[in-house]
Every structure is written in C-alpha cells, then in structure tokens.
Design an enzyme around this catalytic site. Structure first.
Site, short mmCIF file in Angstrom:
data_model
loop_
_atom_site.label_atom_id
_atom_site.label_comp_id
_atom_site.label_asym_id
_atom_site.label_seq_id
_atom_site.Cartn_x
_atom_site.Cartn_y
_atom_site.Cartn_z
N HIS A 153 6.06 2.25 13.60
CA HIS A 153 6.34 2.54 12.19
C HIS A 153 5.03 2.67 11.43
O HIS A 153 4.12 1.85 11.61
CB HIS A 153 7.19 1.40 11.61
CG HIS A 153 7.45 1.58 10.15
ND1 HIS A 153 7.93 2.75 9.63
CD2 HIS A 153 7.27 0.74 9.10
CE1 HIS A 153 8.04 2.63 8.32
NE2 HIS A 153 7.64 1.42 7.97
N ASN A 166 4.16 5.99 4.16
CA ASN A 166 5.26 5.26 4.80
C ASN A 166 6.58 5.96 4.44
O ASN A 166 7.02 5.91 3.30
CB ASN A 166 5.25 3.81 4.30
CG ASN A 166 6.38 2.98 4.88
OD1 ASN A 166 7.31 3.50 5.49
ND2 ASN A 166 6.33 1.68 4.68
N CYS A 205 13.33 0.45 7.21
CA CYS A 205 12.33 1.15 8.03
C CYS A 205 12.62 1.07 9.53
O CYS A 205 12.07 1.83 10.32
CB CYS A 205 10.94 0.64 7.72
SG CYS A 205 10.52 0.83 5.99
N1 COA Z 1 -5.02 0.18 -6.31
C1 COA Z 1 -5.93 -0.72 -6.69
N2 COA Z 1 -5.71 -2.03 -6.67
C2 COA Z 1 -4.52 -2.45 -6.22
C3 COA Z 1 -3.51 -1.57 -5.80
C4 COA Z 1 -3.80 -0.20 -5.85
N3 COA Z 1 -2.92 0.74 -5.46
N4 COA Z 1 -2.44 -2.28 -5.40
C5 COA Z 1 -2.76 -3.58 -5.56
N5 COA Z 1 -4.01 -3.68 -6.08
C6 COA Z 1 -4.75 -4.89 -6.41
C7 COA Z 1 -3.86 -6.07 -6.68
O1 COA Z 1 -3.39 -6.04 -8.01
C8 COA Z 1 -4.79 -7.21 -6.43
O2 COA Z 1 -5.60 -7.40 -7.57
P1 COA Z 1 -5.94 -8.89 -8.08
O3 COA Z 1 -6.71 -9.50 -6.93
O4 COA Z 1 -6.74 -8.62 -9.29
O5 COA Z 1 -4.62 -9.53 -8.33
C9 COA Z 1 -5.71 -6.69 -5.31
O6 COA Z 1 -5.55 -5.27 -5.31
C10 COA Z 1 -5.38 -7.24 -3.95
O7 COA Z 1 -3.99 -7.16 -3.78
P2 COA Z 1 -3.31 -7.60 -2.46
O8 COA Z 1 -1.82 -7.48 -2.62
O9 COA Z 1 -3.85 -8.90 -2.00
O10 COA Z 1 -3.86 -6.47 -1.46
P3 COA Z 1 -3.67 -6.34 0.07
O11 COA Z 1 -4.96 -6.26 0.75
O12 COA Z 1 -2.65 -7.32 0.58
O13 COA Z 1 -3.02 -4.89 0.18
C11 COA Z 1 -0.89 -3.84 0.46
C12 COA Z 1 -1.80 -4.63 -0.47
C13 COA Z 1 0.42 -3.59 -0.26
C14 COA Z 1 -1.57 -2.52 0.79
C15 COA Z 1 -0.69 -4.64 1.78
O14 COA Z 1 -0.31 -5.95 1.47
C16 COA Z 1 0.37 -4.03 2.64
O15 COA Z 1 0.22 -2.92 3.13
N6 COA Z 1 1.45 -4.77 2.92
C17 COA Z 1 2.54 -4.24 3.72
C18 COA Z 1 3.38 -3.37 2.85
C19 COA Z 1 4.29 -2.52 3.62
O16 COA Z 1 3.90 -1.93 4.58
N7 COA Z 1 5.54 -2.43 3.18
C20 COA Z 1 6.53 -1.62 3.76
C21 COA Z 1 7.00 -2.22 5.03
S1 COA Z 1 8.16 -1.23 5.81
#
Ligand code: COA
Length: 321
Positions: free
Chosen positions: A248, A278, A111
C-alpha cells in the site's frame, strides 16, 4: 486448483496537483511533503467519479486479460467513498461495462479494501461458486478530505485499479492473511450521514477525514511486517523467496520502515506514491497494473501484496505471477 490474476487495469483523473499547488492552499511546502511522505504530486478528480474510474480500470483489466464483460461472474468493488449509498458502485460499474451476468457488490475495508475484496473473490472461486471475478479498488478521496487540513490533504489522491482473476490449474494465489482491529478505529476516521427520522434528528454536519498520523505510521511499520511474516510462515516461504513486495502506497518512510524490519533490500519494494499519493483501496491494484504494463512482472515471479488502513484493517497476499 488455484486462482490467478490474468489481467490488470487502472485509471487516474486527468488533473495533476503538485505539492507547489497545495502550498497555495495550505501552509506547507514541496520540501516538507517530499521529505516526510515521498509524495510529489497526485491526481485529483475534476469530474471523474468512483464509478467512472472503476469502470475504466475494469475495462482495461478485461482487455489486458483478453476477456469481455460478458465473461464476468463476480464484480467486487472496494471503496471507502462511494458517490451513492444505493445503488452500490459495483452495480453501476456492472451497468457501464455491460457485465449483465455478474453478481456485483461493494466492500469497504478502507486502504486494505482491494486485498480484502481479492480474498473474497478467491474464496468464492475456491468454493466453486464462481469461476472468475473482476476485483476493483476505486477512490475519490478528494471529496472527503478536509482541504484546509495540511496534515491530511497533502497525502491523498484519486484513482482506480482492477484485477481480473480466474480459476486456473497453474499456481496463482498462494495464500492470504487478514486482520482487523476495531478497537483502534478512532485513529483514522470519516463520519457518514447522521441519524435523522421523525423521532430524532442529529446535526448533519459534513464530516472529513481525521487522522492521528503518528499512530497510523507506527501501526503500519509494526503490523505489516508481522503480517507478511505470518503469511510467509503459513505457506512455507522466506522473505528472500519474494521477488517483489507490492505494498500500500501511503508514505515512502512507511515502506522503507517495513523493508528494514523484514531485512529485505528496498529495490524489492516498487513505489509510485511520488506521482499518485495515497489512493487507499486503489493503491495496490494501480501499482500492480503499472508494473504489469512496464513488463516488470515475469511469469513465475513471487509477489507479496500488503495493505493497511482505517478500521484498522490490514492484510497480505502472496501469489505466483
Ligand atoms: N506541511 C508542513 N507542516 C506540516 C504538514 C504539512 N503538510 N503536516 C503537518 N505538519 C506539521 C505539524 O503541524 C507539526 O508541526 P508542530 O511540530 O509545530 O506541531 C509537524 O509538521 C510535525 O508533525 P508530525 O505529525 O509529527 O509529522 P510526521 O513526521 O509524523 O509526519 C505524516 C506526518 C502524516 C506525514 C505521517 O505521520 C504519516 O505519514 N503518517 C501515516 C499517515 C497515513 O499514511 N495515513 C493513511 C494510512 S492508510
């Protein structure tokens, strides 16, 4: 002598996929995706490729700059998901555009790829090797995303963005900072082809994007503000001197977290991730092109571009528009 962005362009696949569409594929909801990421829809390829999107974005950047493909001396293409190992995507774009005089090659810093490519182009121009460059970020991540994994497939979109840069006497690019931390490579990865030759053959399983979302989130909110501060310190500017922060586009909460840490008002952080998700290396140049075409970039404005991603890689660039 400076290096200036003279024109921008972008291209997105025709098909738009909404959060509700995704809720038909995996257990998720529009509400969850919007609340946790800020994303409402994204463009997904139904035939467009890294090369075709890059060529369209590049063509538009040249048009916007008032230059032709024959002018281009260096063509750099940042991508994490090329269609072919060889030839590189940049050479295929060179052929489509008819940029016969350009030296063309790909670069992968995930990215942060567009920023790293822009820095590379500037280094060549500042060294006097070339006078201009077409720098493109192009991704069709939909082919490496696991469409059964709700924690990743809702995040990404396909698209391409480009900037044409030239050696110039007015102030342009003011400075760069780049960092890589290979020790954290496992938090965001996607495998390639396995070793296979007459002496060894490893299982050739398709590999998809795997991510520790929380780790990436924490890394971005911690490192990006530090990186921007490092850059501004190096060129003698304060956060308040910057008109727009073109970051980004991974997650609205990441952008808001970075704004808070920098103590800068959120309206200085334009976003388009609600419509495009993204797009990895394409995110920054697509947003820049949208701002440019919407007339939001006025001559003399100071911008900071900053990206982060797999590797881990991250960087920032300050420029005068
Ligand atoms: N829909 C519904 N529930 C979802 C889900 C979706 N699309 N994706 C994950 N969940 C669930 C998980 O399974 C978890 O459930 P559990 O508590 O029963 O295990 C719950 O939601 C919370 O998951 P968590 O990973 O803690 O959520 P979060 O608030 O951290 O959000 C992201 C997840 C991926 C959105 C966030 O961590 C993020 O944006 N991280 C950066 C990722 C990124 O930008 N990557 C590219 C970088 S270039």
């Amino acid at each position: 002598m400076s290096v200036k962005i003279i024109g921008t362009g972008s291209a997105l696949p025709e098909k738009i996929v909404t959060n509700d569409d995704l809720a038909q594929l995996v257990e998720t909801s529009d509400e969850w995706i919007r609340e946790r990421t800020g994303i409402g829809s994204r463009h997904i390829s139904t035939g467009e490729t890294v090369v075709s999107l890059a060529a369209r974005a590049g063509e538009r950047a040249l048009e916007n700059a008032g230059r032709t493909a024959a002018d281009v001396q260096l063509l750099l293409l940042a991508t994490a998901a090329p269609e072919t190992g060889i030839p590189c995507a940049a050479c295929q774009v060179q052929s489509i555009l008819g940029a016969a005089g350009a030296v063309a090659f790909d670069l992968n810093a995930a990215c942060a790829g567009f920023l790293f490519a822009l820095h590379t182009a500037c280094a060549y121009i500042e060294a006097g090797i070339y006078e201009n460059a077409l720098v493109v970020g192009s991704e069709v991540l939909s082919k490496i995303v696991d469409w059964t994994d709700r924690s990743t497939c809702v995040l990404f979109g396909d698209g391409a963005g480009a900037a044409y840069v030239e050696r110039c006497d007015e102030p342009g690019i003011l400075g760069f900072v780049q960092h890589s931390d290979g020790t954290k490579g496992e938090v965001l990865q996607c495998g390639g082809r396995q070793l296979s030759n007459p002496y060894i053959s490893l299982p050739q399983e398709p590999s998809f994007v795997k991510m520790d979302g929380r780790e990436v989130f924490a890394f971005a909110v911690r490192q990006v503000p530090a990186c921007i501060q490092e850059l501004l310190g190096r060129i003698g500017l304060e956060t308040g001197d910057v008109d727009l922060y073109v970051l980004h586009q991974a997650n609205r909460r990441i952008v808001e977290g970075i704004a808070r840490r920098l103590a800068v008002a959120e309206d200085r952080f334009p976003m388009n991730l609600d419509r495009v998700g993204n797009m990895s290396s394409a995110a920054i140049p697509v947003l820049l092109d949208e701002l440019n075409r919407a007339g939001r970039l006025r001559a003399g404005m100071t911008l900071v571009l900053s990206g982060f991603g797999a590797g881990l890689t991250y960087g920032a660039c300050a420029l005068r528009w």
